[in-house]
Enzyme design. Sequence first.
Site, short mmCIF file in Angstrom:
data_model
loop_
_atom_site.label_atom_id
_atom_site.label_comp_id
_atom_site.label_asym_id
_atom_site.label_seq_id
_atom_site.Cartn_x
_atom_site.Cartn_y
_atom_site.Cartn_z
CE LYS A 63 -0.68 -0.19 4.97
NZ LYS A 63 -1.41 0.46 6.02
CE1 TYR A 66 13.94 30.97 4.55
CE2 TYR A 66 14.13 28.61 4.12
CZ TYR A 66 13.90 29.90 3.66
OH TYR A 66 13.63 30.12 2.34
#
Length: 371
Positions: free
Chosen positions: A35, A256
């Site tokens: 899956k 950042y």
Amino acid sequence: MTRPLLAEIDLAALRHNYRLAQARAPVSQAMAVLKANAYGHGAVACAQALEDLAPAFAVACLEEAMELREAGITTPILLLEGIFDASELEYVDTLGLWMTVHSQWQVDALFAYRPTTPIPVWLKVDSGMHRLGFPPREAEGLWHKLQADRGRVSELYLMSHFATADALDSQQFRQQLTLLQGLAKRLDAPTCLANSPATLAWPETHGDWNRPGIMLYGSDPLEGANDASRRLRPVMTLRSRIIALQDVAAGEPVGYGGRWRASRRSRIAVVACGYGDGYDRHARDGTPVLVDGQRASLAGRVSMDMLTVDVSDVPGAAIGSEVVLWGRAAGGEVLSVDEVARHCETISYTLLTGMLPRVPRRYHDDEVAGD
Ligand SMILES: Cc1ncc(COP(=O)(O)O)c(C=O)c1O
């Protein structure tokens, strides 16, 4: 392709891990769980690599099964969550899929449908995880009803899922197992219970079928590794290169928010890989990476397309040096996705399934001698 980032998928390792699942549970058949695009590895390529070994595959939904059928995969496929709408039964029937039933409406839909050939059905019982499945008492009643309808149901299995099979010692796991053993005995039912941790560590869960997922991709789901889980091989290597280098003075921030600050004069490598590729932005400073096979640490917040690594102690680091974010470096050194996940306060499942389509997958299939 110019950007150096790619996810290399080792299909021989996938088969090795599948064989390990089989060897660990010789009484069971192992249904390979494919899956979520085979946990990010590419469902079609993984199915093709396992076709000769695995007697069945498992996916989450009809669309995932269709993708495999459209690629020519004829192996039986179980829909782990069954149908989401009664209209899907026609496809279950024509594509020869196996079906989980976890809710009354699904059973009603099945009884209202007349398949051209009877369907293998997996009755899901909620043994204590309280996610999908019938309460045990209801499951007993339904078992007999489904079993009696041979026009619709060709084979019937008792299925359940463990919430804590990865834990070293879990009362909840033991309670689930005791309940399931009692139920299976009363119904004389063939079972399908074990996920990867149960396949690896709990032989008493091994039924007619097991459903290993994450272990096939080389991640160790156990709280404490065992002999078998130590033999798993990483399937995905997330590989990139250094695209720039910066020398920063002590006290200077990087990235950042200036989260990381140099405690000494430092060499910072900029690597082509970021959260826009699926690398977790929650990765902490210190998250390991391999630069030319040597360990180095993430320094600063992950950006969308890049991340920064302190390579002050990797003297050979240069523009173009290989960087492995997880997996196996060219020299054979391994950085496990499990270790990276711990630094991101997550699990390998999210890192692997989170690899975005932007990252090219490159497949190779070199069997190792003696495998
Ligand atoms: C119903 C079911 N069976 C099997 C699996 C495979 O579990 P694992 O990847 O831990 O082996 C999953 C995974 O989430 C699942 O939901």
